[in-house]
Design a protein around this motif. Structure first.
Motif: not given
Ligand code: TA6
Length: 276
Positions: A66-68, A75-77, A232-234
């Motif tokens: 799963q992407f994202g 998140p991200h599988g 900021e996101r960092s």
């Molecule tokens: O691929 C971009 C993304 O989906 C961003 O939205 C951001 O959240 C990033 O990946 C990192 O995700 P992670 O789950 O590795 O913190």
């Protein structure tokens, strides 16, 4: 480079010409690639967590199935948090190849009730790194998945980095509420957070820096994600060092817009090729 605790197994591979890369069993995660000019080309966060239950921040995480956050899975599988096996290594005049594999487990079936084999073949030689991901449906029922090779390319200075090849392309801007936009500039420059999905994107891009250039080509992955979290996101990522965002851009080979459907026994492959 951070010092990983010894419990995570890391493998190193070197081609006859000196090009080399490193892979963690955890995630089948490539964390370093040094072509024959001797320069590291992947970003790895100094604050990356090297533990069983975290994804490593940097390198080339394998995102599957799963992407994202589009779905009920983490998140991200989960493939980036599984323990992969080194299945094969091969030296050829063109370089060195290492093949890592992972299959479904009791834990994966609890959240995603499917049987699969994921294989990542990594080849380095001269100035090139090829990452080939193959997913096989080894079960008795069809499944669909999305995924990516979430590659963190090291750059000297994000302020002086351009991505070329995406001019005139539509994209989904995912900074804030997802919004469909068009990239009107020929080259993409970075002056703030960038998080974009280009569906059915060109298969050839380049990352341009003041004194160097990296070409990124894909095969089998229709979509491209470009990500840099900026300031900021960092700050929301404990495993990203302050100012770390300046030193990478993620250029991700992805399949998101149209999930891959695999019948029992079928397989799908996608490749991302980096040439420094
Ligand atoms: O691929 C971009 C993304 O989906 C961003 O939205 C951001 O959240 C990033 O990946 C990192 O995700 P992670 O789950 O590795 O913190």
């Amino acid at each position: 480079m951070p010092k990983p605790p010894s419990k995570l197994t890391r493998y190193g591979f070197t081609a006859p010409d000196g090009a080399c890369f490193e892979v963690y069993r955890h995630g089948g995660h490539v964390t370093s690639w040094i072509p024959t000019d001797g320069e590291e080309r992947l970003f790895l966060s100094r604050n990356a967590n090297f533990s069983d239950d975290n994804a490593i921040r940097g390198g080339a995480p394998v995102i599957f199935p799963q992407f994202g956050r589009e779905g009920s899975l983490p998140p991200h599988g989960f493939a980036r948090n599984m323990s992969w096996e080194l299945a094969k290594t091969e030296q050829t005049p063109a370089g060195v190849t290492a093949v890592f594999q992972v299959q479904d487990s009791e834990a994966s079936r609890r959240i995603w009730p499917h049987r699969f084999l994921a294989e990542l073949a990594i080849t380095a030689g001269r100035r090139q790194l090829a990452l080939a991901l193959t997913i096989t449906n080894s079960g008795a029922e069809a499944f669909t998945f999305t995924g990516a090779l979430h590659t963190y390319l090291r750059v000297a200075d994000i302020n002086a980095t351009l991505i070329t090849g995406l001019g005139g392309q539509p994209y989904l801007d995912t900074v804030g509420p997802p919004t469909q936009r068009m990239q009107t500039e020929r080259d993409l420059a970075f002056t703030g957070e960038v998080d974009r999905i280009y569906f059915n994107a060109p298969s050839r891009l380049a990352v341009l820096e003041k004194t160097s250039q990296m070409s990124v080509t894909t095969d089998g992955f229709p979509d491209v994600v470009i990500w840099n979290p900026w300031i900021e996101r960092s700050a929301q990522f404990a495993d990203l060092e302050p100012e770390g965002y300046r030193r990478f851009v993620c250029v991700e080979a992805a399949v998101i817009g149209r999930p891959v459907a695999l019948l029992p026994g079928e397989r799908w492959s996608g490749t991302q090729r980096l040439v420094a």
